[in-house]
Design a protein around this motif. Sequence first.
Motif: not given
Length: 512
Positions: A409-413, A472, A474, A504-508
Amino acid sequence: MTTPREGALAGLAAGAVTLGTAELLAAAWVRLLAGAGVPSPLLAVGAAFVDLTPAWLKDWAVTTFGTADKVALGVGMALTLTLICAGLGALSSRHRTLGLGLFAVVGLVGMAAVVTRPSSGPLDATPTVVGVLVGSWLLGRLLDRGAHPTPQAGGASRRELLQTAGGLTVLGVVGIAAGQALSTAGRAADRAARAIGLPRPTREVTVPAGAVSDLAEHTAYLTPNDSFYRIDTALRVPRVDPDGWRLKVTGLVEREVEISYAELLEEEHVEALVTLTCVSNTVGGDLVGNARWQGWPVRELLARAGVRPEADMVLSRSVDGWTAGTPIEALTDDRDALLAVAMNGEPLPAQHGFPVRLVVPGLYGYVSATKWVTELKVTRFDADEGYWTPRGWSALGPIKTASRIDVPRDRARVAAGEVVVAGVAWAQHRGIEAVEVQVDEEVWRPAELLDQPTVDAWRLWRWTWPEATPGDHVLRVRATDGAGEVQTADVAAPAPDGASGWHTVRVRVVGS
């Protein structure tokens, strides 16, 4: 003299009693006339607001509230009516004639909303008229009581006024709730739906194991009925008795045809896997669902009526007056455009169109997916328009190729190392030929495609990110349809013909 505070409370009481009286009478009216008309002022005003909603505001509402858009509308209407009634009551405490006159004007707006509903007539305003008369009389009496307290009572009289107004407000709210509950009961229709024995389709479909993912949080291939998105203009779900349901074919045909629900069930049904998409779905959104539909092909009913050569559109009409304009070729070619009676092996749920709805692969719902359908008017685009076309949406509505990342998911770690990326893609009636994933600005990588039993339904995909490094990142996805066209990167809002762009999702990534 009545104070503005006392007048405001009197206005609230009068407004609540007005609506409570009108809603209770409206419920009785609906039952007396077997569901004819839309005499509820609350529903009529809400529906009129939806009718007047421009494309940009509808887009904002669906994006912001999703399938809770009707709840948001109800809360907004309640707050607005509260402020209006309180304001008119306060005004009436100083300018009685003006305040009472404006109170009547607000009532006239409600009456106008009722009589202009597609399925209403002048007599359907009767409950609202009675409610306004009762509310106006009550407001005058409460203002009189506050203006002329008895010398013996003094402050006690004013306390009694406030208590009386408060009690009447509660009573009015109870009347509103009771009227809404009585008019939405629909017990006969619900019992009929549960008792229906569906015919066995001549063509059944099964979902192959290779189309279904075993990955947690990945999209289910079939969307459960109670999870399937619902976007429509009906503020109250119609409860249609199948015994009284009729579908008419009119317009540019050799002969008009009318069919009952029992007759429809006697026809040769087929099953089809079809993904439906709302035109208001944003990039990466969830206003899309896939189901196993059962019904009779629309083309066979239209063939029975005999479509004239000059026709290029079918205007389908819902029991509540909503319309959709569908290109006639989408209803007469070999695609599985159905008069659907079942969803995932069960009779259609009321919120998804019981007893009969249209399911048309390849087109957004606003030009094809008419629920509670009662008429198919064969016509032309230059002679008729569907509900949303004059409100700024395009007339044809072909579904654009789209893809979505579900995992992660977006903003997932996520942990460093091997990471599974998975999602779904759709290009109804064209199918999905390829899906690619990009990490940051690196090259696009081909994803593994799960089985595609039909080009009319979505396709699940997955890709393994072999070496996710800490930091981080993308992730982007794009699909290629069965015609070889790559999903566009151009970003477009849903209005007027569907959203576009790459999800687009961003992950850490954490750890070493």
